[in-house]
Every structure is written in C-alpha cells, then in structure tokens.
Write a protein that holds these residues in place. Structure first.
Motif, PDB file in Angstrom:
ATOM      1  N   ILE A 145       0.879  -1.109   0.092  1.00  0.00           N
ATOM      2  CA  ILE A 145      -0.016   0.044  -0.136  1.00  0.00           C
ATOM      3  C   ILE A 145       0.956   1.034   0.147  1.00  0.00           C
ATOM      4  N   THR A 196       4.836   8.447  10.053  1.00  0.00           N
ATOM      5  CA  THR A 196       3.499   8.353   9.492  1.00  0.00           C
ATOM      6  C   THR A 196       2.799   7.182   9.840  1.00  0.00           C
ATOM      7  N   TRP A 238      -0.303   4.524   9.389  1.00  0.00           N
ATOM      8  CA  TRP A 238      -1.508   4.083   8.575  1.00  0.00           C
ATOM      9  C   TRP A 238      -1.545   2.702   8.220  1.00  0.00           C
ATOM     10  N   GLU A 253      -5.585  -1.024   5.183  1.00  0.00           N
ATOM     11  CA  GLU A 253      -6.835  -0.489   5.307  1.00  0.00           C
ATOM     12  C   GLU A 253      -7.180   1.023   5.190  1.00  0.00           C
ATOM     13  N   ASP A 272      -4.019  -2.384  16.405  1.00  0.00           N
ATOM     14  CA  ASP A 272      -3.082  -1.746  17.121  1.00  0.00           C
ATOM     15  C   ASP A 272      -3.185  -1.293  18.546  1.00  0.00           C
ATOM     16  N   ILE A 296       2.499   4.303  19.102  1.00  0.00           N
ATOM     17  CA  ILE A 296       2.078   2.834  18.574  1.00  0.00           C
ATOM     18  C   ILE A 296       2.791   2.076  19.100  1.00  0.00           C
ATOM     19  N   ARG A 313       1.034  -4.097  16.996  1.00  0.00           N
ATOM     20  CA  ARG A 313      -0.181  -4.812  16.655  1.00  0.00           C
ATOM     21  C   ARG A 313      -0.883  -5.318  18.071  1.00  0.00           C
ATOM     22  N   LYS A 329      10.134  -6.187   6.379  1.00  0.00           N
ATOM     23  CA  LYS A 329       9.259  -6.530   7.639  1.00  0.00           C
ATOM     24  C   LYS A 329      10.044  -7.733   8.215  1.00  0.00           C
TER      25      LYS A 329
HETATM   26  C1  WTA Z   1       2.213  -0.602  11.576  1.00  0.00           C
HETATM   27  C2  WTA Z   1       1.643  -0.011   6.187  1.00  0.00           C
HETATM   28  C3  WTA Z   1       4.170   2.430  14.116  1.00  0.00           C
HETATM   29  C4  WTA Z   1       0.902  -0.730  12.523  1.00  0.00           C
HETATM   30  C5  WTA Z   1       1.424   1.514   5.558  1.00  0.00           C
HETATM   31  C6  WTA Z   1      -0.341  -0.898  11.412  1.00  0.00           C
HETATM   32  C7  WTA Z   1       3.205   1.658  12.329  1.00  0.00           C
HETATM   33  C8  WTA Z   1       0.481  -1.771  10.455  1.00  0.00           C
HETATM   34  C9  WTA Z   1       3.244   2.990  11.512  1.00  0.00           C
HETATM   35  C10 WTA Z   1      -0.216  -1.470   9.293  1.00  0.00           C
HETATM   36  C11 WTA Z   1       4.042   3.888  12.333  1.00  0.00           C
HETATM   37  C12 WTA Z   1       2.394   1.209  10.262  1.00  0.00           C
HETATM   38  N1  WTA Z   1       4.549   3.744  13.579  1.00  0.00           N
HETATM   39  N2  WTA Z   1       3.446   1.308  13.476  1.00  0.00           N
HETATM   40  N3  WTA Z   1       4.261   4.799  11.842  1.00  0.00           N
HETATM   41  N4  WTA Z   1       2.809   2.710  10.488  1.00  0.00           N
HETATM   42  N5  WTA Z   1       2.600   0.605  11.354  1.00  0.00           N
HETATM   43  O1  WTA Z   1      -1.023  -2.528   6.297  1.00  0.00           O
HETATM   44  O2  WTA Z   1       0.992  -1.790  13.296  1.00  0.00           O
HETATM   45  O3  WTA Z   1       1.360  -3.089   5.843  1.00  0.00           O
HETATM   46  O4  WTA Z   1      -1.346  -1.551  11.909  1.00  0.00           O
HETATM   47  O5  WTA Z   1       0.410  -0.748   6.103  1.00  0.00           O
HETATM   48  O6  WTA Z   1       1.700  -1.216  10.263  1.00  0.00           O
HETATM   49  O7  WTA Z   1       0.555  -2.542   8.195  1.00  0.00           O
HETATM   50  P1  WTA Z   1       0.422  -2.132   6.776  1.00  0.00           P
END
Ligand code: WTA
Length: 669
Positions: free
Chosen positions: A320, A422, A424, A427, A518, A530, A533, A628
């Motif tokens: 995304i 940032t 997000w 979703e 989260d 944050i 998860r 990751k």
């Molecule tokens: C984590 C990626 C801490 C979080 C854009 C979220 C973060 C999941 C941050 C979504 C941040 C994303 N600080 N944790 N700045 N940005 N997360 O769907 O747990 O691959 O729910 O989207 O990544 O991961 P996704």
C-alpha cells in the motif's frame, strides 16, 4: 561529490548528544516556506471533518460533482462523494498535461546497474492510453479484475493507471511473492488478465518470472490473457492466443483513450494483505475518496512543491505504501517520483545515498528497518554524500526507536529536515496519524497526532480487561487505537466477505468506531505512541508488554543494531520473552557480559518483567524482501516447533536455518 560538512565521527558525537532529547521543534527554515503553518487548521477540520474533506476533493477534477459528501446511512458501509464522477488517471496525468506541465518528469527510474530513465507526464499519458486500449481490446471491461505482478519498473505504474483509466480493478502482487501466491490471489479475486514480466533483476542476477508463472497458471482458470513486459532479456514461451508482449500491444494500439467517467464509489483496486494469521484478505478501495485522501495527505504531510521537489518513497509498489506514495500521491500532485528497481544494499551499501545525491532528492520516505540497516552500515557512508537538497524525511510501517530517529535526523537530515513518522494501514489507504511538519513538534518514536479531518482515540482494552468500558477513551495511558469518524480513503470492504469486514473492524466498538488492531499509548501532551499490533503483545505474569517496546529498549543499548522479540509459553509466567539480537559490526556473538548488559538495560528501561529470558545472537533477522521482520517464524522457533513456517518470502531464507541450529545448540540462555 561534495560530502557533508561534518565528519562521520562528528555526526556520531552529535547523535550521542541528542539521543535523549524528547522533543524537536519544526526547523525554522522549513517553517518559513511551508504550506500549512497555522494550528487553526486542526480545530476547523475537527468542527466539521466532512466539510474539510469536501474542500480537499474540490481541488481535484470531477466530471460531475457529488450529491452527498458522506453517506453513512448503512454503517459500516460508508460511501464518499456519492453521485460524483471522476477518474484517477485523468487526475494523475491529463490534468497536469493540460496545465502545461507535460514535460515535467513524473517518474525517474533507476536500475540496479546505474541505468536511468526519465518518464515525463506526457510520456506516461501516451503509454497509459495505449495500454488502456490494449486492455479494452482484450475484453477487459469496467469492474473486471486485472492482476499485476511486476518488478519495480515504470510499466507497473503505467499498468495501474491504465486500469484506473477504464475502470478495471487492479490487484497488485508484491514482486517478492512466489508465483503460487500470485495465482492464489488471481483466483480468489477472479482476475481475467495478468500483466507480468519476462524476468526480474535482483542483485546482479536475472530471475525468470514468466517461466515460473507458466508452471502454476493452471491454478487460476479464469485468467484469459497474460501480457508480458520484456525488460530483463529473460525470454518467455508465448502461448498462442493467451500471451502477448506488452511492447507489441502498445505499438499496435490507438493513441487516444479518453478517461472513463467513473462513479466515485466504483472499485479501484484490491490489495491482499496477509494478516498475522490465516489467509490473506482482499482489502477493497474505491475511486473518489481514496484519491482525495491520498492527494491531500501527500501535499500536507510531505509539504510538497511540485515544481522543485523530487520525492522518493523507497517502498515496493506492491504494498500500500507504494500504491499511495510512489504512484498515486506524487502523480496526483504533479511531483517527480523516484523509483528504484534494486535492493537497498546493491551494488553498494550506500546506493541510496548515492541516488539521493545524484537525483537531488528533496523528500525521502522509508521504513525504520531500512534506517536501522543504514545505522549498522555506519554514518561514514552517508557523510560521503552531499544530501543538502533533502528537506524532509519520513518513516512508515513500524514504530521507530528514538536512537534510530535521532540518527536519521542528524546524519541523514543534517538537523534541517523535519521527520514525519506516519502511521496508517493498507485498510486506511492513506496517512492518518502524522505531524504536519511545520506545525507539530515531534517526539522521536511518536507519530504525534491525527491529521486534520481524522479523529482517533485510545480505548480501554476490552479484549483483555473484563471491566473495560467500550465507550470510554483513555486520556493518558495504554489501550486500543480506534478511528472515530469515517475518512475518505477507508477500505470499503474485504473482497467478497461482508461478514468478516464487519467482524474484524466494526464489531468490538460498533459501526461508528473502526478498530485498528494496534495497541497504543497517549502521553500527557496527547501524543500517540503506537505500541504494536495487538497480536504482538507479550503477557508476562499478567503484565502486558509490547514486543516493540522491548525491542526499542534492546536496540537503544550500545552496539546493538536490531532486535526482534517474541513470546514463549511458560508454565509459571504465562509467557516469557525471547530476544533475537543483531550486533553492529562483524561480531555476531555477544558473549556473557553483553547478554547481562542487555538484560539489565531492558530491566532499567521497562522493568524486570520485560527482561529477555533468552537472547539468541543473530547474524541477521528473518525479513521479507520489503524489510518486515517475520516475527511469526521466530515465535514458532522460540516455541520449539519443528515446523516454524514458510520461509519462501524471506529475503534470505538461510537465516532461519542458522537460528534454528543455534536454538537447538542452546548456545545461550
Ligand atoms: C504498523 C503500512 C508504528 C501498524 C502503511 C499498522 C506503524 C500496520 C506505523 C499496518 C508507524 C504502520 N508507527 N507502527 N508510523 N505505520 N505501522 O497494512 O501496526 O502494511 O497497523 O500498512 O503497520 O501495516 P500495513
């Protein structure tokens, strides 16, 4: 090449000096020229988020204006800009060409071996129209799903835009996935056509892609057509009537394909996101709301100036982050977006800084894990390059530990560049919690506060606390992160599964409150931190501890480069902490003193409960090709499971075998 004015050791000293500083004001030179400098934008948006997003949508081109901005008559199935018609590719391309900016570079592509291609807005518009016509010729109609399985090459963006031009729904699969997973996603999404490549280049080698796809294509019987982009000289057996070369189709296609007038709520793309367990879910996004959210957040969070900025988001376009901030966000804003095909450390460890220097990158957006790798490689590699054009840095994807944040700020950003952390998700479609860089002071490790037009809060953890009050928000302290008002880029559902959509996101707190998944903390200034998860929480003797927090503590210890922490079931304590730790430099093993030091340090930072029961020294951690850490594999390993899981998506599968052996030897405990 003009290097930084400070030497690597001066930079490292400065990092040491600042590493405990808790708050950083927006740099004054940055503030002077920024778009948004007035705090009142927050209050105004909060008074009426719907009106706020309506204004943002107004900046884009609509063939027909909407009748209603937000339709919430059937919660949680929200709809935005209903009755309006628009087109993503029109807004990304035609609009800029018509405004006289056709010659501006839209994409600067860099290959592994130093190749460079510049694609202007006019170039993209030409090829997008041709490909749109070719898709039409192959029978793709509005609403049909088109799979895209391509490496990081400009054709991936052209393919996405061609789909949006005719109203086809794209389904990208990250280039690092195996063909079997691609076919599973094609089948589940009922894709009619697949755009793929002959091969992909990775660290000097060429891997065949199409030949691998051919082996499993029978698993997706609905696939009628395969379009093959030939860029890697890998060749392809072409099946008559099914397979077509991309370049031949483009040559034969008509030049003009007017953008279709699509309904704001027409589906635009589906992106499969692997949850921490089970099967991947097809997250659906539609047209008008996603476009509005991505356009505005790019403009505001990165403070973009299209005439002069060069924006580089180092994510893969198959995630995304790449959809929203390599392709759509930058193009909607008329920016120049850098796209790099190679791996982060190839052909040299400092390739990123070399590209930043050569391309004059002004806005750089990456993931904490990538920054940690650069910390490990050393400040010298950065100091050798002239990064003076950089004016803003961003991070995304996981919490960033303060030490890494400060390194990024000092060594890469030269203390001139604000850092936007940032928060997000796939979703949410676009950035939700992040500082507006000229207004909000930053605290290393915190994504700060929700953007204007976004309402979020922390709620008591109803999953773990029987007495928790669902309605109650936590003013200061820990809990579950929720989003409390619909936002334009929100997912519209999980493909083909209404029930799961309701259950997963809208059941705990009801259809007005989106459950993020989260855990987070709000501090005394209202800043959001944050934690990770909710499924990454370790419960030691009834105390909830976050793997992310423990990892942060371990990484803040001297000469630790990276750490991953997982729970292990324990008869006495419920769970205990196992830490996999990578050290800086060439010495993979930490020894007894180091082990004691790390444990004591964690005890000091968080509490004795959080001390790792076992530390496993690791040469590297198991990571996907997008960086990751696959904690699930480590968790299974720590639990002593014989089968710790599928390692095929790892950048380096041998890492797991090494760790397995080390665990079995019981090398440290
Ligand atoms: C984590 C990626 C801490 C979080 C854009 C979220 C973060 C999941 C941050 C979504 C941040 C994303 N600080 N944790 N700045 N940005 N997360 O769907 O747990 O691959 O729910 O989207 O990544 O991961 P996704």
């Amino acid at each position: 090449m003009e290097a930084s004015t400070r030497s690597a050791s001066e930079l490292d000293d400065r990092v040491e000096e600042l590493k405990d500083q808790e708050i950083f004001e927006p740099p004054s030179d940055f503030v002077e020229k920024a778009h948004y400098t007035d705090e009142s934008i927050y209050e105004e948006a909060d008074k009426d988020p719907v009106a706020f997003w309506e204004k943002a949508a107004d900046e884009l081109h609509w063939f027909k204006k909407w009748d209603q901005v937000l339709d919430d008559s059937n919660k949680p199935f929200y709809r935005w800009f209903t009755g309006g018609t628009t087109n993503m590719s029109y807004n990304c391309l035609d609009r800029h060409v018509e405004a006289g900016n056709g010659d501006r570079p839209a994409i600067v592509w860099r290959g592994e071996e130093g190749e460079r291609e510049e694609w202007t807005y006019s170039d993209l518009l030409r090829d997008v129209q041709r490909l749109s016509n070719a898709l039409n010729d192959k029978g793709v109609e509005k609403g049909d799903v088109v799979g895209i399985f391509l490496p990081m090459i400009p054709e991936v963006v052209i393919s996405m835009l061609a789909c949006t031009r005719i109203g086809a729904v794209h389904n990208l699969v990250f280039g690092g996935f195996s063909p079997g997973q691609v076919m599973e996603r094609m089948e589940v999404s009922d894709a009619k056509l697949l755009i793929t490549a002959d091969g992909a280049r990775r660290k000097g080698d060429t891997a065949s892609v199409k030949a691998e796809v051919d082996k499993v294509i029978g698993d997706a019987p609905g696939l009628e057509t395969v379009i093959v982009v030939g860029r890697a000289d890998a060749g392809s057996d072409m099946q008559e009537g099914r397979d077509f070369w991309y370049h031949e189709l483009l040559e034969a296609a008509d030049d003009e394909c007017p953008a279709a007038e699509l309904d704001s709520e027409d589906p635009m793309f589906v992106l499969y996101s692997s949850g921490s367990t089970g099967k991947p879910k097809g997250i659906m996004h539609t047209t008008g709301g996603y476009m509005t959210g991505v356009a505005w957040t790019t403009r505001a969070v990165f403070d973009v100036r299209p005439e002069e900025d060069v924006f580089w988001c180092s994510a893969d376009v198959g995630w995304i982050t790449g959809h929203s901030y390599i392709a759509y966000g930058p193009l909607l804003n008329g920016l120049t977006s850098v796209m790099f095909e190679g791996a982060p450390g190839y052909p040299s460890t400092d390739i990123w800084w070399q590209i930043c220097e050569e391309e004059g990158v002004t806005l750089f957006y990456t993931a904490p894990t990538a920054i940690r790798a650069q910390v490990k490689a050393g400040s010298e590699l950065v100091a050798n390059h002239d990064l003076s054009k950089l004016r803003l840095l961003g991070t995304v994807g996981e919490p960033i530990n303060p030490k890494t944040w400060v390194w990024y700020y000092v060594v890469v950003g030269g203390e001139r560049c604000p850092i936007v952390d940032t928060w997000w998700q796939t979703e949410t479609g676009h950035i939700m919690i992040a500082p507006l860089p000229a207004i909000v002071s930053t605290k290393p490790g915190s994504a700060t506060r929700p953007l204007p037009g976004i309402r979020a809060s922390i709620r008591e953890n109803v999953h773990e606390d029987d007495d928790a009050d669902q309605e109650k928000t936590v003013e200061e302290g820990h809990g579950l992160l929720t989003v409390d008002h619909p936002w334009p880029g929100m997912l519209r559902g999980l493909q083909g599964d209404e029930e799961q959509y309701r259950d997963k996101y809208w059941s705990t707190f009801g259809p007005d409150t989106y459950e993020v998944g989260d855990a987070a903390r709000r501090d005394e200034d209202g800043y959001i931190w944050i934690v990770g998860r909710t499924d990454d929480v370790i419960n030691v003797s009834g105390h909830r501890l976050s793997t992310a927090e423990i990892e942060g503590a371990i990484v803040s210890y001297e000469s630790v480069a990276e750490a991953a922490v997982v729970p292990r079931p324990d008869d006495d304590k419920g769970q205990t902490v196992v830490a996999f730790v990578t050290l800086e430099g060439d010495e993979p093993e930490g020894g007894d003193d180091m082990e004691k030091g790390v444990r004591e340090h964690v005890a000091q930072k968080i509490g004795k409960l959080a001390r790792p029961e076992q530390i496993v020294w690791a040469r590297d951690l198991p990571k996907t090709r997008s960086g990751k850490i696959m904690r699930r594999l480590l968790k299974n390993l720590a639990e002593g499971k014989e089968d710790y899981g599928d390692t095929s998506t790892l950048a380096d599968p041998s890492v797991m075998e090494e760790l397995d052996e080390q665990m079995k030897e019981g090398s440290s405990s």
